[in-house]
Design a protein around this motif. Structure first.
Motif, PDB file in Angstrom:
ATOM      1  N   GLY A  86      76.706  52.979 -35.254  1.00 19.11           N
ATOM      2  CA  GLY A  86      76.629  51.446 -35.753  1.00 19.11           C
ATOM      3  C   GLY A  86      75.772  50.647 -34.660  1.00 19.11           C
ATOM      4  N   LYS A  87      76.267  49.458 -34.404  1.00 16.21           N
ATOM      5  CA  LYS A  87      75.539  48.393 -33.835  1.00 16.21           C
ATOM      6  C   LYS A  87      76.103  48.531 -32.188  1.00 16.21           C
ATOM      7  CE  LYS A  87      74.776  45.120 -37.397  1.00 16.21           C
ATOM      8  NZ  LYS A  87      75.451  44.002 -37.999  1.00 16.21           N
ATOM      9  N   GLY A 112      64.268  61.548 -41.516  1.00 13.64           N
ATOM     10  CA  GLY A 112      65.509  61.008 -41.682  1.00 13.64           C
ATOM     11  C   GLY A 112      66.232  60.381 -40.772  1.00 13.64           C
ATOM     12  N   VAL A 113      65.231  59.923 -39.855  1.00  7.11           N
ATOM     13  CA  VAL A 113      65.944  58.898 -38.545  1.00  7.11           C
ATOM     14  C   VAL A 113      65.678  57.499 -38.937  1.00  7.11           C
ATOM     15  CG1 VAL A 113      65.782  58.262 -36.094  1.00  7.11           C
ATOM     16  CG2 VAL A 113      65.889  60.867 -36.819  1.00  7.11           C
ATOM     17  N   LEU A 114      66.538  56.720 -38.633  1.00  7.77           N
ATOM     18  CA  LEU A 114      66.481  55.076 -38.931  1.00  7.77           C
ATOM     19  C   LEU A 114      66.934  54.740 -37.391  1.00  7.77           C
ATOM     20  CD1 LEU A 114      65.854  52.873 -40.361  1.00  7.77           C
ATOM     21  CD2 LEU A 114      68.154  53.284 -41.720  1.00  7.77           C
ATOM     22  N   VAL A 115      65.967  54.045 -36.744  1.00 10.81           N
ATOM     23  CA  VAL A 115      66.169  53.411 -35.576  1.00 10.81           C
ATOM     24  C   VAL A 115      66.372  51.813 -35.753  1.00 10.81           C
ATOM     25  CG1 VAL A 115      65.577  52.795 -33.340  1.00 10.81           C
ATOM     26  CG2 VAL A 115      65.427  55.266 -34.261  1.00 10.81           C
ATOM     27  N   ARG A 116      67.234  51.094 -35.897  1.00 13.14           N
ATOM     28  CA  ARG A 116      67.404  49.927 -36.048  1.00 13.14           C
ATOM     29  C   ARG A 116      66.838  48.879 -34.866  1.00 13.14           C
ATOM     30  NH1 ARG A 116      67.465  49.264 -41.276  1.00 13.14           N
ATOM     31  NH2 ARG A 116      69.390  50.201 -42.402  1.00 13.14           N
ATOM     32  N   ARG A 117      66.573  47.735 -35.351  1.00  6.89           N
ATOM     33  CA  ARG A 117      66.251  46.721 -34.502  1.00  6.89           C
ATOM     34  C   ARG A 117      66.673  46.850 -32.994  1.00  6.89           C
ATOM     35  NH1 ARG A 117      67.448  41.588 -35.055  1.00  6.89           N
ATOM     36  NH2 ARG A 117      65.693  41.051 -33.564  1.00  6.89           N
ATOM     37  N   LYS A 118      65.982  46.869 -32.021  1.00  4.47           N
ATOM     38  CA  LYS A 118      66.354  46.613 -30.539  1.00  4.47           C
ATOM     39  C   LYS A 118      67.138  47.873 -30.136  1.00  4.47           C
ATOM     40  CE  LYS A 118      65.908  41.560 -30.103  1.00  4.47           C
ATOM     41  NZ  LYS A 118      66.831  40.379 -29.932  1.00  4.47           N
ATOM     42  N   ALA A 119      66.925  48.902 -30.764  1.00  7.45           N
ATOM     43  CA  ALA A 119      67.718  50.112 -30.258  1.00  7.45           C
ATOM     44  C   ALA A 119      66.922  50.860 -29.508  1.00  7.45           C
ATOM     45  CB  ALA A 119      67.947  50.778 -31.553  1.00  7.45           C
ATOM     46  N   LYS A 120      67.409  51.808 -28.535  1.00  4.31           N
ATOM     47  CA  LYS A 120      66.606  52.383 -27.656  1.00  4.31           C
ATOM     48  C   LYS A 120      67.125  53.967 -27.668  1.00  4.31           C
ATOM     49  CE  LYS A 120      66.190  48.657 -24.089  1.00  4.31           C
ATOM     50  NZ  LYS A 120      66.757  48.449 -22.740  1.00  4.31           N
ATOM     51  N   VAL A 121      65.906  54.684 -27.733  1.00  5.77           N
ATOM     52  CA  VAL A 121      65.903  56.155 -27.628  1.00  5.77           C
ATOM     53  C   VAL A 121      65.211  56.738 -26.411  1.00  5.77           C
ATOM     54  CG1 VAL A 121      65.928  58.267 -28.904  1.00  5.77           C
ATOM     55  CG2 VAL A 121      66.365  56.089 -29.947  1.00  5.77           C
ATOM     56  N   GLY A 122      65.795  57.327 -25.516  1.00  7.29           N
ATOM     57  CA  GLY A 122      65.106  57.583 -24.409  1.00  7.29           C
ATOM     58  C   GLY A 122      64.837  58.988 -24.115  1.00  7.29           C
ATOM     59  N   ASN A 123      64.519  59.609 -22.765  1.00  8.44           N
ATOM     60  CA  ASN A 123      64.101  60.736 -22.573  1.00  8.44           C
ATOM     61  C   ASN A 123      64.930  61.869 -23.094  1.00  8.44           C
ATOM     62  OD1 ASN A 123      62.891  59.962 -19.509  1.00  8.44           O
ATOM     63  ND2 ASN A 123      65.124  59.012 -20.164  1.00  8.44           N
ATOM     64  N   GLU A 137      71.551  48.473 -34.942  1.00  3.45           N
ATOM     65  CA  GLU A 137      70.937  47.669 -34.172  1.00  3.45           C
ATOM     66  C   GLU A 137      71.324  47.459 -32.460  1.00  3.45           C
ATOM     67  OE1 GLU A 137      70.652  43.708 -36.202  1.00  3.45           O
ATOM     68  OE2 GLU A 137      70.409  42.731 -34.433  1.00  3.45           O
ATOM     69  N   GLY A 138      70.557  47.366 -31.726  1.00  3.89           N
ATOM     70  CA  GLY A 138      70.928  47.141 -30.315  1.00  3.89           C
ATOM     71  C   GLY A 138      71.488  48.608 -29.580  1.00  3.89           C
ATOM     72  N   SER A 139      71.617  49.600 -30.240  1.00  4.83           N
ATOM     73  CA  SER A 139      72.310  50.930 -29.866  1.00  4.83           C
ATOM     74  C   SER A 139      71.366  51.754 -28.850  1.00  4.83           C
ATOM     75  CB  SER A 139      72.984  51.687 -30.811  1.00  4.83           C
ATOM     76  OG  SER A 139      73.964  50.852 -31.483  1.00  4.83           O
ATOM     77  N   LYS A 140      72.080  52.263 -27.929  1.00  8.36           N
ATOM     78  CA  LYS A 140      71.224  52.948 -26.948  1.00  8.36           C
ATOM     79  C   LYS A 140      71.606  54.501 -26.889  1.00  8.36           C
ATOM     80  CE  LYS A 140      71.438  49.006 -23.937  1.00  8.36           C
ATOM     81  NZ  LYS A 140      72.268  48.608 -22.844  1.00  8.36           N
ATOM     82  N   ALA A 141      70.609  55.522 -27.106  1.00 11.59           N
ATOM     83  CA  ALA A 141      70.853  57.088 -26.733  1.00 11.59           C
ATOM     84  C   ALA A 141      69.528  57.131 -25.779  1.00 11.59           C
ATOM     85  CB  ALA A 141      70.600  57.691 -27.939  1.00 11.59           C
ATOM     86  N   ASN A 142      69.873  56.799 -24.204  1.00 15.48           N
ATOM     87  CA  ASN A 142      68.892  56.960 -23.417  1.00 15.48           C
ATOM     88  C   ASN A 142      68.499  58.392 -22.757  1.00 15.48           C
ATOM     89  OD1 ASN A 142      67.686  54.342 -23.661  1.00 15.48           O
ATOM     90  ND2 ASN A 142      69.212  53.552 -22.097  1.00 15.48           N
ATOM     91  N   HIS A 143      69.574  59.238 -22.882  1.00 14.31           N
ATOM     92  CA  HIS A 143      69.048  60.527 -22.093  1.00 14.31           C
ATOM     93  C   HIS A 143      69.679  61.827 -22.743  1.00 14.31           C
ATOM     94  CE1 HIS A 143      69.385  57.252 -18.958  1.00 14.31           C
ATOM     95  NE2 HIS A 143      70.334  57.245 -19.678  1.00 14.31           N
TER      96      HIS A 143
END
Ligand code: UD1
Ligand code: CA
Length: 528
Positions: free
Chosen positions: A403-404, A365-376, A387-393
């Motif tokens: 949202g965006k 059920g996860v939706l990662v939009r364009r240019k988004a980042k999911v990290g370590n 879009e373009g959101s970041k969850a890096n750590h």
């Protein structure tokens, strides 16, 4: 991608052909609770490989004979192709008896009665459509009544042996080498056991011959079964022609009776799948370690590093890179996506130009939009990352709509569960979440807001606000130095000793910032 799938469709079905698949046996030699034909190869029940071939050839329908765990087999085959007719064989009295059960299905409409039947064992998943077409061509050329597919094996044990008129000379190409009968392993004489040409379990039989012949079968043999294979000798005795096509490679003839054979078939099918995608323009740095299920689709110029596992109905776009140790199950992944090492992704959608990993865990059920980042070390579940959101750590994001242009700080946790129910977190566009933030759901963070690091958000935050929930910081000048001195003097021990209490009760004078002792007694000013 679509093109590749459609290539199979180019050749049309064969006029007047009915197909019967035998899939009622339990398969005792598998030593399994699961009926044999439902055992998976490359993530797909084995019977479906046979069904694929059947459906591409049949013009007068496909009957699948089910028995053991019949309801489950029915669900699988009917789910795969709606034209399939499922026929029950209540008692498994042998392959001849199994085929006989299909009579009513094919006799219902006399105008649609097949002129020929292809009969397939449900446990021969490696058989290809091309081979069955070749078998039909031999049948037609030789005007045969029965045509059998055979193979020559080094070890023929367990298979039915093909007995030819002059079998000693057959391998040297003797003139009359016609097939006389098929003898089952358990019924074979020592002499017959030595024959290495085996019956692969794939047959073409003339329509007017099949069911009357099956009526005449008897179970007088070692297994007390009605053997389909006995129709060969019956045809010979009636002066009819029995033809055979001998496979060049043995792969296709393998019937799966044991786990060892299942594993061997898995290797072959996995190899075919890899070859298919290599030919379609996918790069694999180490093809032998790419583990790709039959239902997977991969776009051109996508690169798979070593040890990648793609499972279920995963679809990957073009120019995407999947690094080592990644396992993707039932996901839809776009173009130009980069997935770094050791991610586990299930039931999720990743849009173009997104970047994941290393060590990302996406649950369904996860939706990662364009240019988004999911990290370590980020785990997500039922969450959209805009879009373009970041969850890096180091985060857990569950039941959230993000949202965006949002920044999810390191260590953010959506507290979505109160022990009984799950609640949603909404984070609107351009929110900045500082590190170590807890969001106690249900809660909404308005667009453009900033959440200070270390905040526990318990109430909705209006747009463009700062939310901060921290205890005011206190600095105690000299505290650490004093403690070191006490440790050195041996006046401070561990745990609950009096001297330990002495240390913890060091008090700060707010005005001067100096510390003083409280003789181990607690008071309002007690240190934190
Ligand atoms: C069968 C052939 C053997 C051949 C081998 C090839 C017969 C008598 N023997 O042997 O000559 O070399 O396949 O793999 O046909 N089934 C039913 N109902 C039954 C019995 C079996 O539907 O009552 C189905 C099974 O589910 C299976 C297929 O028929 O899909 C073959 O049965 P299996 O018991 O595996 O036959 P083999 O002994 O392997
Ligand atoms: Ca078999």
């Amino acid at each position: 991608m679509k093109q590749l799938r459609d290539e199979h469709m180019i050749q049309s079905s064969i006029p007047g052909l009915g197909v019967i698949i035998m899939a009622a046996g339990m398969g005792k030699r598998m030593q399994s609770k699961l009926t044999k034909v439902l055992h998976a190869i490359a993530g797909r029940p084995m019977v479906l490989y046979v069904l694929d071939v059947a459906c591409r050839l049949a013009d007068r329908g496909v009957a699948v004979i089910v028995g053991h765990q019949g309801a489950d087999v029915r669900k699988v085959v009917e789910g795969a192709d709606s034209r399939v007719v499922v026929v029950e064989q209540a008692q498994q009295l042998g392959t001849g008896h199994a085929v006989l059960q299909a009579r009513a299905t094919f006799s219902a409409d006399p105008r649609r009665r097949p002129s020929r039947y292809v009969i397939l064992n449900g446990d021969t998943p490696l058989l290809t459509e091309a081979t069955v077409r070749d078998l039909l061509a031999v049948h037609d050329e030789q005007k045969a009544t029965v045509t059998v597919l055979t193979a020559v094996l080094d070890d023929a044990a367990g298979y039915g042996r093909v007995i030819r008129r002059r079998r000693d000379e057959w391998l040297q190409g003797a003139a009359d080498n016609s097939v006389q009968k098929i003898v089952e392993d358990k019924d074979a004489s020592e002499d017959e056991c030595a024959v290495r040409e085996i019956n692969a379990g794939t047959y073409v039989v003339d329509g007017e011959f099949l069911f009357p012949a099956l009526d005449k079968l008897n179970p007088r043999n070692a297994q007390g079964e009605y053997y389909l294979t006995d129709i060969v000798q019956m045809a010979v005795e009636q002066g009819r022609t029995v033809a055979a096509l001998c496979l060049r490679t043995i792969d296709e003839g393998v019937g799966i009776n044991s786990r060892v054979q299942l594993a061997a078939a898995e290797r072959v099918i996995r190899q075919r799948i890899r070859d298919q995608w290599l030919e379609a323009g996918v790069t694999m740095q180490d093809p032998s370690s790419a583990w790709i299920d039959a239902g997977v689709v991969i776009g051109r110029d996508t690169v798979l590093y070593p040890n990648v596992t793609l499972e279920g109905r995963t679809v990957i776009g073009e120019d995407t890179t999947v690094h080592s140790g990644v396992r993707i199950t039932d996901c839809v992944i776009g173009n130009h996506v980069e997935i770094l090492d050791h991610c586990v992704l299930r039931g999720s959608q990743i849009d173009d130009d997104a970047r994941l990993g290393p060590f990302v865990h996406l649950r369904p059920g996860v939706l990662v939009r364009r240019k988004a980042k999911v990290g370590n070390f980020v785990e997500m579940k039922k969450t959209e990352l805009g879009e373009g959101s970041k969850a890096n750590h180091l985060s857990y994001l569950g039941d959230a709509k993000i949202g965006k242009g949002v920044n999810i700080g390191a260590g953010t946790i959506t507290c979505n569960y109160d022990g009984a129910h799950k609640y949603q977190t909404v984070i609107e566009d351009r929110v900045f979440l500082g590190s170590d933030t807890q969001l106690i759901a249900p809660v909404t963070i308005g667009a453009g807001s900033v959440i200070a690091a270390g905040t526990t958000v318990t109430q909705d935050v209006p747009a463009d606000s700062l939310a901060i929930s921290r205890v005011t910081q206190v600095n105690r000048a000299g505290w650490a130095a004093k403690r070191r001195a006490m440790l050195a003097a041996g006046t401070v021990g561990g745990g609950s000793s009096p001297s330990h209490r002495k240390l913890t009760s060091l008090k700060v004078d707010k005005a001067s910032g100096k510390t003083s002792h409280q003789n181990g007694k607690s008071s309002k000013g007690r240190s934190r």
